[in-house]
Motif scaffolding. Structure first.
Motif, PDB file in Angstrom:
ATOM      1  N   LEU A  92     -14.994 -35.906   8.721  1.00 11.56           N
ATOM      2  CA  LEU A  92     -15.760 -37.105   8.367  1.00 11.56           C
ATOM      3  C   LEU A  92     -16.441 -36.939   7.016  1.00 11.56           C
ATOM      4  O   LEU A  92     -16.430 -37.852   6.184  1.00 11.56           O
ATOM      5  CB  LEU A  92     -16.799 -37.416   9.445  1.00 11.56           C
ATOM      6  CG  LEU A  92     -16.290 -37.969  10.765  1.00 11.56           C
ATOM      7  CD1 LEU A  92     -17.418 -38.017  11.790  1.00 11.56           C
ATOM      8  CD2 LEU A  92     -15.660 -39.342  10.582  1.00 11.56           C
ATOM      9  N   LEU A 113     -11.060 -39.702  16.199  1.00 10.93           N
ATOM     10  CA  LEU A 113     -12.057 -40.395  15.379  1.00 10.93           C
ATOM     11  C   LEU A 113     -11.740 -41.884  15.282  1.00 10.93           C
ATOM     12  O   LEU A 113     -12.661 -42.718  15.240  1.00 10.93           O
ATOM     13  CB  LEU A 113     -12.134 -39.756  13.990  1.00 10.93           C
ATOM     14  CG  LEU A 113     -12.650 -38.311  13.956  1.00 10.93           C
ATOM     15  CD1 LEU A 113     -12.550 -37.731  12.546  1.00 10.93           C
ATOM     16  CD2 LEU A 113     -14.071 -38.216  14.489  1.00 10.93           C
ATOM     17  N   LEU A 159     -14.598 -44.544  14.114  1.00 10.16           N
ATOM     18  CA  LEU A 159     -15.308 -43.880  13.026  1.00 10.16           C
ATOM     19  C   LEU A 159     -14.489 -43.856  11.745  1.00 10.16           C
ATOM     20  O   LEU A 159     -15.043 -43.789  10.656  1.00 10.16           O
ATOM     21  CB  LEU A 159     -15.686 -42.450  13.438  1.00 10.16           C
ATOM     22  CG  LEU A 159     -16.589 -42.347  14.667  1.00 10.16           C
ATOM     23  CD1 LEU A 159     -16.775 -40.889  15.081  1.00 10.16           C
ATOM     24  CD2 LEU A 159     -17.934 -43.018  14.403  1.00 10.16           C
ATOM     25  N   LEU A 190     -13.742 -44.391   6.196  1.00  8.61           N
ATOM     26  CA  LEU A 190     -14.744 -44.441   7.251  1.00  8.61           C
ATOM     27  C   LEU A 190     -15.058 -45.892   7.585  1.00  8.61           C
ATOM     28  O   LEU A 190     -15.107 -46.747   6.698  1.00  8.61           O
ATOM     29  CB  LEU A 190     -16.039 -43.766   6.803  1.00  8.61           C
ATOM     30  CG  LEU A 190     -16.001 -42.267   6.536  1.00  8.61           C
ATOM     31  CD1 LEU A 190     -17.363 -41.790   6.052  1.00  8.61           C
ATOM     32  CD2 LEU A 190     -15.576 -41.499   7.761  1.00  8.61           C
ATOM     33  N   GLY A 197     -18.728 -44.907  11.132  1.00  2.00           N
ATOM     34  CA  GLY A 197     -18.429 -43.582  10.606  1.00  2.00           C
ATOM     35  C   GLY A 197     -19.361 -43.205   9.475  1.00  2.00           C
ATOM     36  O   GLY A 197     -19.831 -42.061   9.394  1.00  2.00           O
TER      37      GLY A 197
END
Length: 142
Positions: A40, A72, A77, A94, A98
């Motif tokens: 991330l 994810l 996210l 993202l 996220g």
């Protein structure tokens, strides 16, 4: 004769273990593991990156990262976008959720850095960074 506890490599190992325990414990509260958090964070700093670049950054094979990214995505996210000029490539971004979560992740990593720096003068921090960078180079060719 130097005992194992007095070896530089042992000190680096112990520091690494302390860091891992701190990060794992902190990230658990966000329902993330270290690999997810680092992925991330990389995507945050490199919006539109591709999977291979994230895999290289986290030091994992693309197949492993595929599973991380799927998880994810399921948590909303990250999302992947196929650019019009290259249908074989997927750029990773993202989501708003996220971005919010990576802000919390970055705080954890900032706190970790502060723990390492705490009690060291600016000069000691600079010298430590120089020395660790030199030591790191010994493994670049390995």
């Amino acid at each position: 004769m130097i005992s194992n506890r007095d070896n530089i490599s042992e000190k680096v190992y112990l520091l690494s273990m302390f860091q891992q325990n701190y990060v794992v414990s902190s990230l658990r509260k966000l329902h993330l593991n270290s690999l997810q958090a680092r992925s991330l964070s990389y995507i945050f700093h490199h919006p539109g990156t591709i999977q291979r670049e994230v895999a290289d950054y986290v030091g994992k094979k693309q197949a492993t990262l595929t599973n991380v990214l799927k998880g994810l995505e399921e948590r909303n996210l990250v999302y992947r976008e196929i650019p019009k000029n290259n249908e074989r490539q997927k750029n990773i971004f993202l989501t708003a959720e996220g971005k919010q979560l990576v802000g919390q992740v970055n705080i954890i990593f900032d706190q970790l850095d502060e723990k390492v720096r705490n009690g060291l003068t600016k000069e000691e921090q600079t010298q430590l960074m120089i020395n660790l960078t030199k030591a790191e180079k010994n493994f670049k060719e390995y």
